[in-house]
Write a protein that holds these residues in place. Structure first.
Motif, PDB file in Angstrom:
ATOM      1  N   HIS A 120      44.186   5.028   4.682  1.00 19.73           N
ATOM      2  CA  HIS A 120      43.865   3.672   4.944  1.00 19.73           C
ATOM      3  C   HIS A 120      42.331   3.412   4.508  1.00 19.73           C
ATOM      4  O   HIS A 120      41.517   3.988   5.299  1.00 19.73           O
ATOM      5  CB  HIS A 120      44.230   3.290   6.041  1.00 19.73           C
ATOM      6  CG  HIS A 120      44.441   1.757   6.477  1.00 19.73           C
ATOM      7  ND1 HIS A 120      45.336   1.002   7.291  1.00 19.73           N
ATOM      8  CD2 HIS A 120      43.355   0.857   6.004  1.00 19.73           C
ATOM      9  CE1 HIS A 120      45.067  -0.080   7.307  1.00 19.73           C
ATOM     10  NE2 HIS A 120      43.965  -0.307   6.321  1.00 19.73           N
ATOM     11  N   VAL A 121      41.962   2.507   3.887  1.00 22.68           N
ATOM     12  CA  VAL A 121      40.480   1.987   3.529  1.00 22.68           C
ATOM     13  C   VAL A 121      40.674   0.608   3.629  1.00 22.68           C
ATOM     14  O   VAL A 121      41.464  -0.081   3.277  1.00 22.68           O
ATOM     15  CB  VAL A 121      40.197   2.334   2.099  1.00 22.68           C
ATOM     16  CG1 VAL A 121      38.894   1.962   1.804  1.00 22.68           C
ATOM     17  CG2 VAL A 121      40.381   3.876   1.703  1.00 22.68           C
ATOM     18  N   SER A 122      39.559  -0.097   4.632  1.00 26.38           N
ATOM     19  CA  SER A 122      39.485  -1.483   4.705  1.00 26.38           C
ATOM     20  C   SER A 122      37.932  -1.764   4.804  1.00 26.38           C
ATOM     21  O   SER A 122      37.283  -0.832   4.964  1.00 26.38           O
ATOM     22  CB  SER A 122      40.144  -1.936   5.863  1.00 26.38           C
ATOM     23  OG  SER A 122      39.726  -1.269   7.134  1.00 26.38           O
ATOM     24  N   LEU A 123      37.625  -2.862   4.678  1.00 27.57           N
ATOM     25  CA  LEU A 123      36.253  -3.560   4.581  1.00 27.57           C
ATOM     26  C   LEU A 123      36.279  -4.562   5.804  1.00 27.57           C
ATOM     27  O   LEU A 123      37.368  -5.284   6.001  1.00 27.57           O
ATOM     28  CB  LEU A 123      35.764  -4.297   3.210  1.00 27.57           C
ATOM     29  CG  LEU A 123      35.603  -3.181   2.083  1.00 27.57           C
ATOM     30  CD1 LEU A 123      35.283  -3.894   1.029  1.00 27.57           C
ATOM     31  CD2 LEU A 123      34.330  -2.160   2.442  1.00 27.57           C
ATOM     32  N   THR A 124      35.407  -4.648   6.330  1.00 34.53           N
ATOM     33  CA  THR A 124      35.101  -5.892   7.394  1.00 34.53           C
ATOM     34  C   THR A 124      33.485  -6.447   7.405  1.00 34.53           C
ATOM     35  O   THR A 124      32.834  -5.497   6.775  1.00 34.53           O
ATOM     36  CB  THR A 124      35.644  -5.544   8.824  1.00 34.53           C
ATOM     37  OG1 THR A 124      35.827  -6.594   9.585  1.00 34.53           O
ATOM     38  CG2 THR A 124      34.682  -4.528   9.524  1.00 34.53           C
ATOM     39  N   ASP A 125      33.316  -7.311   8.131  1.00 36.50           N
ATOM     40  CA  ASP A 125      31.880  -7.799   8.292  1.00 36.50           C
ATOM     41  C   ASP A 125      31.231  -6.782   8.865  1.00 36.50           C
ATOM     42  O   ASP A 125      31.768  -6.234   9.858  1.00 36.50           O
ATOM     43  CB  ASP A 125      31.886  -9.100   8.992  1.00 36.50           C
ATOM     44  CG  ASP A 125      32.475 -10.398   7.763  1.00 36.50           C
ATOM     45  OD1 ASP A 125      32.295 -10.165   6.533  1.00 36.50           O
ATOM     46  OD2 ASP A 125      33.025 -11.288   8.338  1.00 36.50           O
ATOM     47  N   GLU A 126      30.366  -6.517   8.763  1.00 35.06           N
ATOM     48  CA  GLU A 126      29.152  -5.677   9.479  1.00 35.06           C
ATOM     49  C   GLU A 126      28.909  -6.342  10.709  1.00 35.06           C
ATOM     50  O   GLU A 126      28.528  -7.409  10.990  1.00 35.06           O
ATOM     51  CB  GLU A 126      27.861  -5.514   8.842  1.00 35.06           C
ATOM     52  CG  GLU A 126      27.038  -4.803   9.663  1.00 35.06           C
ATOM     53  CD  GLU A 126      27.206  -3.135   9.817  1.00 35.06           C
ATOM     54  OE1 GLU A 126      27.118  -2.674  10.609  1.00 35.06           O
ATOM     55  OE2 GLU A 126      27.683  -2.643   8.616  1.00 35.06           O
ATOM     56  N   PRO A 127      29.301  -5.656  11.853  1.00 37.58           N
ATOM     57  CA  PRO A 127      29.095  -6.368  13.125  1.00 37.58           C
ATOM     58  C   PRO A 127      27.427  -6.501  13.554  1.00 37.58           C
ATOM     59  O   PRO A 127      26.946  -5.789  13.125  1.00 37.58           O
ATOM     60  CB  PRO A 127      29.679  -5.614  14.399  1.00 37.58           C
ATOM     61  CG  PRO A 127      29.804  -4.141  13.593  1.00 37.58           C
ATOM     62  CD  PRO A 127      29.872  -4.395  12.101  1.00 37.58           C
ATOM     63  N   PRO A 128      27.184  -7.701  14.357  1.00 38.17           N
ATOM     64  CA  PRO A 128      25.632  -7.683  14.526  1.00 38.17           C
ATOM     65  C   PRO A 128      25.227  -6.649  15.419  1.00 38.17           C
ATOM     66  O   PRO A 128      25.980  -6.279  16.103  1.00 38.17           O
ATOM     67  CB  PRO A 128      25.956  -9.193  15.337  1.00 38.17           C
ATOM     68  CG  PRO A 128      27.231  -9.487  15.785  1.00 38.17           C
ATOM     69  CD  PRO A 128      28.213  -8.708  15.020  1.00 38.17           C
ATOM     70  N   PRO A 129      23.933  -6.436  15.551  1.00 36.97           N
ATOM     71  CA  PRO A 129      23.389  -5.126  16.300  1.00 36.97           C
ATOM     72  C   PRO A 129      23.581  -5.620  17.738  1.00 36.97           C
ATOM     73  O   PRO A 129      23.409  -6.949  17.937  1.00 36.97           O
ATOM     74  CB  PRO A 129      22.052  -5.121  15.847  1.00 36.97           C
ATOM     75  CG  PRO A 129      21.887  -6.193  14.802  1.00 36.97           C
ATOM     76  CD  PRO A 129      22.891  -6.884  14.452  1.00 36.97           C
ATOM     77  N   GLY A 130      23.776  -4.414  18.514  1.00 35.56           N
ATOM     78  CA  GLY A 130      23.760  -4.738  20.071  1.00 35.56           C
ATOM     79  C   GLY A 130      25.007  -4.964  20.754  1.00 35.56           C
ATOM     80  O   GLY A 130      25.357  -4.992  21.664  1.00 35.56           O
TER      81      GLY A 130
END
Length: 130
Positions: A120-130
């Motif tokens: 399974h391969v997926s892309l998502t938005d990079e979560p904000p730091p912290g």
């Protein structure tokens, strides 16, 4: 059941690294060899849903070989007994700076060696730091 036997973990890590090298260099023959040749093998990709080895093989043969370079993070390989493993990793591509990729593979040891039976391969938005 023993989890993460060192010698089994080393074997799966080597297979995973072989897969990764083949992926970023578009070595289709090696990619094909590392998936189990069976109608029940599944690959859910970022933009495709593939059932069976023949669909996976056709996808690989038609894939654009540009832009495959990526860096990995938080790779975790866990083995269960001597013949089953799961490999999970995050990946980043320069072409998708605001996205983080997620990849999970189920590996099984067959007579011919370790093979992926589900991925399974997926892309998502990079979560904000912290």
């Amino acid at each position: 059941m023993q989890i993460d036997l060192p010698e089994v973990l080393a074997e799966v890590r080597a297979a995973f690294e072989r897969y990764e090298e083949a992926l970023v260099t578009n070595d289709v023959a090696t990619l094909d060899a590392l998936f189990h040749d069976d109608a029940r093998t599944i690959r859910y990709g970022a933009t495709e849903i593939l059932y069976g080895y023949s669909q996976i093989q056709a996808f690989r043969a038609a894939r654009n070989p540009r832009g495959l370079a990526r860096s990995l993070a938080r790779t975790m390989i866990t083995t269960y007994g001597r013949d089953f493993a799961v490999a999970s990793t995050l990946f980043y591509r320069a072409t998708s700076r605001s996205k983080v990729g997620r990849q999970m593979q189920t590996w099984v040891r067959f007579a011919q060696g370790w093979r992926v039976v589900a991925a399974h391969v997926s892309l998502t938005d990079e979560p904000p730091p912290g």
